[in-house]
Write a protein that holds these residues in place. Structure first.
Motif, PDB file in Angstrom:
ATOM      1  N   GLU A 198      72.705  52.985 129.610  1.00 44.08           N
ATOM      2  CA  GLU A 198      72.306  51.656 129.154  1.00 44.08           C
ATOM      3  C   GLU A 198      71.841  51.684 127.702  1.00 44.08           C
ATOM      4  O   GLU A 198      72.184  50.797 126.900  1.00 44.08           O
ATOM      5  CB  GLU A 198      71.183  51.121 130.045  1.00 44.08           C
ATOM      6  CG  GLU A 198      70.687  49.734 129.654  1.00 44.08           C
ATOM      7  CD  GLU A 198      69.538  49.258 130.515  1.00 44.08           C
ATOM      8  OE1 GLU A 198      68.947  48.205 130.188  1.00 44.08           O
ATOM      9  OE2 GLU A 198      69.202  49.927 131.526  1.00 44.08           O
ATOM     10  N   LYS A 214      73.699  49.640 124.489  1.00 46.70           N
ATOM     11  CA  LYS A 214      73.048  48.541 123.772  1.00 46.70           C
ATOM     12  C   LYS A 214      72.652  48.898 122.339  1.00 46.70           C
ATOM     13  O   LYS A 214      72.131  48.048 121.614  1.00 46.70           O
ATOM     14  CB  LYS A 214      71.825  48.061 124.545  1.00 46.70           C
ATOM     15  CG  LYS A 214      70.627  48.999 124.520  1.00 46.70           C
ATOM     16  CD  LYS A 214      69.474  48.391 125.309  1.00 46.70           C
ATOM     17  CE  LYS A 214      68.215  49.267 125.219  1.00 46.70           C
ATOM     18  NZ  LYS A 214      67.092  48.700 126.004  1.00 46.70           N
ATOM     19  N   THR A 215      72.935  50.129 121.900  1.00 48.38           N
ATOM     20  CA  THR A 215      72.618  50.521 120.525  1.00 48.38           C
ATOM     21  C   THR A 215      73.584  49.850 119.560  1.00 48.38           C
ATOM     22  O   THR A 215      74.800  49.986 119.704  1.00 48.38           O
ATOM     23  CB  THR A 215      72.691  52.049 120.362  1.00 48.38           C
ATOM     24  OG1 THR A 215      71.739  52.659 121.241  1.00 48.38           O
ATOM     25  CG2 THR A 215      72.379  52.457 118.928  1.00 48.38           C
TER      26      THR A 215
END
Length: 418
Positions: A104, A108-109
Motif C-alpha cells: 500500500e 500511494k507514493t
C-alpha cells in the motif's frame, strides 16, 4: 595467547561486521536525489539497521516502513521510518499485515518521490501477500512444508514468487516513480531474483516450474495451491511482470564477509584458502568432504585457515524430531569424520545469528569433542541420525550464541589446520 575458539570467533565477527548496514550502505545512498523527499521500504533480518542507516544519511527527508524478524529491531534512531515485526522462517499474521502495508505504501507514493528498497535475507517470509484464491493459512502450510523438504533456497523462492502479490518484482511494479534497491545478499550466487524472492526484480520463473518443484517434493496434489498453479500454467496470459526502470545494487554478500575475515587472518600471520564462497549441499555430506580435505592438508604439513561460505541444507524425514541447523549438523558430522584428529578446529555459524530451529549462530569443535561426548555417554552418530545436532553440541558447551547480528550473508565456516 588467544585460544583457537576465541580467534576463530573473532574471524566470524570480522566477517559479520564488514556486512553491517552502517558499514556497507552509506556510499550507495549518494546516488539518490532526495531533494523532494525519499520513501524507504524494506524487508529482511537486516532491514531495521538498514533503515537506521538511511535515517542517519537522510534525516527527516526520509519516511517509510520496513519489516524485520521479531527481536531484530535496532537501538538506533529511524525517524519517520516505522519498524514492523513478523514471523520467520514461517510467516504469521503479521507477515500478512506487513506485506499489505508495504504494498500500500509503495502504491500511494507520488511519482516525484523516489523509493529506496532495503532488502535482506528473510524478507520472503516477513512479507506475505497471497495471490487470489490461495488463503494465508495455505501459504503458511506451504512454508512449513518447504522448510522440511530439503529443497534448496532457489527452488523455494520460485514457488513463493508464483504465489505472491509482492515477490517476483510485484512490489516495485506498484511504484509510480524511480526505484532504488540496495541488498544484503543471503543467496548463493547473489541472483537478484532469489534474494527475498526478488520483490523488486523482474521474474522469469513460471507457474509450471513451481508446480514441478512441488511435485518433486511430494506436495499434496489436492490443494488450493496446486489448483492455482495448474490453472496459471495453462493460462495464455504472460507470467512476466513488466520491467520497471530501477537501480539495483548488492552492497554485501558472502564474498565480502569471507574476504574480510581472510584478510584479518593474513594480517595475524596465517596462510588462508577459500574452498568455496557458494557451497551448497547436505550439511553432513559437505562435512565429510571438508574433513577429508583438512586431513589431507594436515598430512602434507600444511598449516592453514580454510574458509567456505554458501548455504547448506538438512533434509528431514517423517519422524525426525531433532533440533539444530545446517551449521550445527555440519559440525557434528565433521567431528565424526575427523575422529579426534589433533590440531584441527572448526567453527561454523550463520551470519544472521540463527542457525536452524534454535536461537544459536552455530558452534565450534576441536579434537576433544568426541572425548567429551564419550565421557557424557553421548553417541555422536545417534544424534546425527536423528538430526539433533543442537542438543549434542549444547551438552558439550560447543554452541556459539551471538543474538541478532543485524545482517545476513549466509554461512561462515573456517577450519584451522595446525
Amino acid at each position: 595467547m588467544e585460544s583457537s575458539r576465541s580467534f576463530l570467533r573473532t574471524l566470524f565477527e570480522q566477517a559479520v561486521n564488514t556486512c553491517l548496514p552502517s558499514v556497507c550502505l552509506n556510499t550507495h545512498f549518494e546516488a539518490v536525489d532526495v531533494s523532494q523527499g525519499v520513501c524507504i521500504v524494506g524487508a529482511g533480518k537486516a532491514s531495521a539497521d538498514m533503515a537506521a542507516a538511511a535515517y542517519k544519511k537522510y534525516g527527516d527527508a526520509c519516511y517509510g516502513k520496513v519489516v524485520t524478524r521479531y527481536g531484530y529491531g535496532t537501538e538506533l534512531p529511524t525517524g519517520n521510518i516505522d519498524i514492523l515485526y513478523a514471523g520467520h522462517p514461517v510467516p504469521d499474521e503479521n507477515s500478512l499485515a506487513a506485506g499489505q502495508a508495504l504494498l500500500e505504501l509503495v502504491a500511494k507514493t507520488p511519482a516525484h518521490i523516489p523509493i529506496i528498497f532495503l532488502i535482506s535475507g528473510g524478507g520472503s517470509a516477513l512479507m506475505s501477500v497471497p495471490v487470489a484464491g490461495v488463503s494465508f493459512a495455505d501459504k503458511m502450510a506451504l512454508h512449513q512444508f518447504l522448510l522440511r523438504s530439503g529443497a534448496p533456497i532457489d527452488q523455494m523462492n520460485i514457488v513463493r514468487k508464483q504465489l505472491s502479490g509482492v515477490k517476483g518484482g510485484r512490489l516495485a511494479h506498484a511504484a509510480a516513480g524511480q526505484c532504488y534497491t540496495f541488498v544484503i545478499s543471503d543467496v548463493v550466487g547473489d541472483d537478484p531474483s532469489l534474494i527475498a524472492s526478488g520483490p523488486t526484480v523482474d521474474d522469469a520463473s513460471t507457474p509450471a516450474q513451481a508446480l514441478a518443484i512441488l511435485e518433486q517434493y511430494d506436495w499434496p496434489a489436492t490443494s488450493s495451491i496446486t489448483d492455482y498453479l495448474t490453472k496459471a500454467s495453462h493460462s495464455k496470459a504472460s507470467h512476466l511482470i513488466p520491467q520497471k526502470q530501477s537501480h539495483y545494487c548488492i552492497v554485501a554478500n558472502a564474498h565480502r564477509a569471507i574476504d574480510a575475515a581472510a584478510f584479518y587472518a593474513q594480517e595475524a600471520g596465517w596462510h588462508t584458502q577459500v574452498l568455496n564462497y557458494e557451497q551448497q549441499g547436505e550439511a553432513a555430506q559437505v562435512a565429510k568432504q571438508h574433513a577429508a580435505i583438512a586431513l589431507e592438508m594436515q598430512s602434507k604439513g600444511q598449516k592453514c585457515l580454510v574458509f567456505s561460505g554458501g548455504e547448506l541444507t538438512v533434509t528431514l524425514s517423517e519422524g525426525d524430531g531433532g533440533d539444530g541447523g545446517p551449521n550445527q549438523e555440519y559440525l557434528l558430522a565433521m567431528a565424526i569424520a575427523l575422529n579426534g584428529a589433533p590440531g584441527i578446529r572448526v567453527l561454523a555459524c550463520d551470519t544472521d545469528g540463527v542457525d536452524g530451529s534454535q536461537e544459536v549462530a552455530g558452534g565450534f569443535i576441536d579434537e576433544t569433542i568426541l572425548i567429551k561426548a564419550k565421557a557424557k555417554g553421548l553417541l555422536p552418530q545417534a544424534y546425527l541420525d536423528k538430526h539433533d545436532s543442537y542438543h549434542f553440541l549444547k551438552a558439550l558447551d560447543a554452541l556459539i550464541i551471538t543474538g541478532p547480528t543485524r545482517t545476513n550473508v549466509n554461512d561462515f565456516r573456517v577450519i584451522m589446520i595446525n
